[in-house]
Design an enzyme around this catalytic site. Structure first.
Site, PDB file in Angstrom:
ATOM      1  N   THR A 147       7.476  -7.416  12.355  1.00  8.58           N
ATOM      2  CA  THR A 147       8.690  -6.751  11.450  1.00  8.58           C
ATOM      3  C   THR A 147      10.061  -7.397  11.365  1.00  8.58           C
ATOM      4  O   THR A 147      10.577  -7.259  12.389  1.00  8.58           O
ATOM      5  CB  THR A 147       8.712  -5.655  11.343  1.00  8.58           C
ATOM      6  OG1 THR A 147       7.192  -4.692  11.420  1.00  8.58           O
ATOM      7  CG2 THR A 147       9.513  -4.912  10.090  1.00  8.58           C
ATOM      8  N   ARG A 206       3.385  10.333   1.249  1.00 11.65           N
ATOM      9  CA  ARG A 206       4.159   9.987   0.008  1.00 11.65           C
ATOM     10  C   ARG A 206       4.443  11.058  -0.819  1.00 11.65           C
ATOM     11  O   ARG A 206       3.867  12.010  -0.861  1.00 11.65           O
ATOM     12  CB  ARG A 206       3.501   8.883  -0.934  1.00 11.65           C
ATOM     13  CG  ARG A 206       3.261   7.450  -0.065  1.00 11.65           C
ATOM     14  CD  ARG A 206       2.736   6.494  -1.214  1.00 11.65           C
ATOM     15  NE  ARG A 206       2.158   5.316  -0.375  1.00 11.65           N
ATOM     16  CZ  ARG A 206       3.014   4.551  -0.294  1.00 11.65           C
ATOM     17  NH1 ARG A 206       4.107   4.278  -0.552  1.00 11.65           N
ATOM     18  NH2 ARG A 206       2.488   3.257   0.375  1.00 11.65           N
ATOM     19  N   LYS A 251      -1.606  -0.274  15.792  1.00 13.58           N
ATOM     20  CA  LYS A 251      -0.369  -0.737  15.620  1.00 13.58           C
ATOM     21  C   LYS A 251       0.547   0.582  15.795  1.00 13.58           C
ATOM     22  O   LYS A 251       0.351   1.874  15.502  1.00 13.58           O
ATOM     23  CB  LYS A 251      -0.116  -0.740  13.871  1.00 13.58           C
ATOM     24  CG  LYS A 251      -0.832  -2.159  13.630  1.00 13.58           C
ATOM     25  CD  LYS A 251      -0.921  -2.091  11.772  1.00 13.58           C
ATOM     26  CE  LYS A 251       0.631  -1.943  11.164  1.00 13.58           C
ATOM     27  NZ  LYS A 251       0.443  -2.144   9.556  1.00 13.58           N
ATOM     28  N   ARG A 308      -2.973 -12.858   9.054  1.00 10.64           N
ATOM     29  CA  ARG A 308      -2.899 -11.544   8.573  1.00 10.64           C
ATOM     30  C   ARG A 308      -3.205 -11.204   7.169  1.00 10.64           C
ATOM     31  O   ARG A 308      -2.504 -11.671   6.393  1.00 10.64           O
ATOM     32  CB  ARG A 308      -1.828 -10.822   9.251  1.00 10.64           C
ATOM     33  CG  ARG A 308      -1.665  -9.414   8.738  1.00 10.64           C
ATOM     34  CD  ARG A 308      -0.251  -8.718   9.011  1.00 10.64           C
ATOM     35  NE  ARG A 308      -0.178  -7.226   8.651  1.00 10.64           N
ATOM     36  CZ  ARG A 308       1.089  -6.982   7.766  1.00 10.64           C
ATOM     37  NH1 ARG A 308       1.590  -7.759   7.200  1.00 10.64           N
ATOM     38  NH2 ARG A 308       0.945  -5.877   7.355  1.00 10.64           N
TER      39      ARG A 308
END
Length: 484
Positions: A277, A78, A219, A37
């Site tokens: 993760t 953000r 994802k 990845r």
């Protein structure tokens, strides 16, 4: 030649500062990384091009098709900047998000995402810095959102914001993503991962740009995606259980059931599913994982995940090779467990009313009865190998193909050992090649049985209609080593 693949689950490490040299990438492959990845959230395209070049050079040196997944950053929300670089948000106090460019303080900060001002409502939760700081919306106006700080803390410049309670109407591909997507296609990436997919429409733009030049992996890191998971699976070529952001937007105890649900849905759809993760998080700084982390990886394998992924463990950690080797050990241990076959089939994968599905389901039972060492198929599109993998047969599948693109895309498929080989002209030639390739790749030995699936007429995509069982005889040991 590398040692034979001993695990059926695939191992997907992330490359980064700790694993960017050619020597390290080769060491990861020798520890049995099945794919790599490349995270486009960090670094330049020039740096990523060097990684791609190194992987392709290794592929040529090892004569082993190697899968490259380029992961796009996606529309990360953000906050803006603060005076002095950070500010303390105090629990119980009011804090304002607005559209003013000036640096923020302990009372306000810029939120440079106009879509959020339209989407959020009273009582919507706002989570900053992976949920370390939590606020709840008290009032919304055209140019500002007033929120009560429920869990305080320090917030620094450009920290991420999660909004778990609403579907945020932002495009799945940012300007940066579109540039990185074009780069990925130019580099010949095998899979392109789309971040923060919320709905099937989020795949549409990427699919239009990509066509059949690469496979698309969605994802799943937003709770809203679960509501339309079947539709997303229909459009995606693979999915990832991205537990980082998913774990921020959900309570921790809510993630395991969703992981199980996503894995099961992907298996039923016949699409590869990656669990990712914090799988071996402690190995960023330690040469050995915690027992809980080992159990986490093992549970994903028991569930039937096609692949397990390493993030910072291999990208920035002190022990990337050990992390990959540990994944390999866990995979081999779980798959050798006598109860594994029963556990992995808890998820029902009913065959569709097609000859290929019926034969794939039967083949998985036959290899167990006759004690075959491997299954083999010749595939032009990869569909036969994918159907076989869906059944989670007890033996590895040798997938032979004349297409390097197809061989590489099978790199995330459970139990499939893809081989790029010259084309064959008839059924008998394919059978002979299958036996020799099983020997070459050490998936069987003299006296072993091999189950072969094929289609007649030969070379017709989607025509799988034959199961053929062969036995490898001694004199074939003398013939396999010279063929490509």
């Amino acid at each position: 030649m590398l040692k034979p693949r001993a695990h059926k689950v695939k191992i997907l490490p992330t490359l980064g500062p700790a694993s960017s040299s050619r020597e390290m990438i080769r060491s990861l492959a020798e520890a049995w990384a099945d794919a790599f990845r490349i995270n486009m959230s960090h670094g330049s395209q020039a740096e990523k091009a060097k990684l791609v070049e190194a992987i392709r050079a290794l592929e040529r040196a090892l004569h082993r098709p190697t899968t490259i997944l380029l992961d796009l950053q996606g529309p990360k929300l953000r906050v803006g900047k603060f005076k002095g670089g950070s500010a303390e948000l105090k629990a119980g106090h009011m804090f304002v998000f607005d559209r003013q460019k000036e640096p923020g303080d302990g009372t306000r900060v810029e939120l440079p995402h106009p879509e959020l001002f339209e989407a959020v409502k009273k009582d919507t939760r706002l989570l900053i810095d992976d949920g370390k700081v939590r606020l709840r919306v008290a009032a919304v106006e055209k140019d500002q959102i007033a929120a009560v700080v429920e869990v305080g803390g320090t917030v620094s410049n450009n920290k991420g914001v999660n909004v778990p309670d609403v579907l945020v109407p932002i495009p799945a591909l940012t300007k940066k993503d579109r540039g990185d997507l074009q780069f990925a296609l130019e580099q010949g990436a095998d899979f392109i991962a789309l971040s923060f997919v919320q709905r099937p429409e989020d795949l549409a733009e990427a699919r239009e740009l990509v066509g059949d030049k690469a496979a698309l992996l969605a994802k799943i890191e937003k709770p809203q995606a679960i509501e339309r998971l079947d539709e997303i699976l229909e459009l995606a070529d693979a999915v990832m259980v991205a537990r980082g952001d998913l774990g921020v937007e959900l309570p921790p105890e809510g993630v395991p059931p969703l992981q199980n649900r996503i894995v099961a849905a992907a298996r039923q759809a016949g699409k590869p599913v990656v669990v990712a993760t914090q799988m071996l998080e402690s190995m960023i700084v330690s040469p050995t994982p915690t027992r809980a982390e080992v159990s986490d990886v093992a549970n994903a394998i028991y569930e039937g995940a096609d692949a397990v992924m390493l993030s910072a463990e291999s990208a920035a950690g002190a022990f990337p090779i050990e992390a990959v080797a540990m994944m390999d050990k866990i995979g081999r241990s779980v798959e050798a467990d006598p109860v594994y076959a029963g556990r992995v089939h808890f998820t029902e994968t009913p065959a569709e009313a097609t000859t290929a599905d019926a034969l794939s389901e039967s083949a998985g039972q036959i290899v167990g009865i006759i004690k075959a060492s491997a299954m083999a198929c010749y595939t032009s599109s990869g569909s036969t190998a994918r159907r076989i993998a869906r059944e989670r047969a007890p033996v590895p599948t040798l997938a032979m193909t004349a297409s390097m693109k197809v061989a590489r895309r099978l790199g995330l498929q459970w139990g499939v050992h893809a081989v790029h080989t010259r084309d064959v002209n008839n059924f008998e030639e394919m059978v002979g090649k299958a036996k020799r390739m099983v020997l070459r790749h050490r998936l069987g030995d003299a006296g072993d049985k091999v189950l072969i699936m094929a289609g007649v007429p030969f070379k017709t995509s989607g025509s799988t209609n034959v199961i053929h069982v062969v036995k490898i005889v001694g004199d074939e040991l003398d013939n396999y080593s010279s063929e490509g």
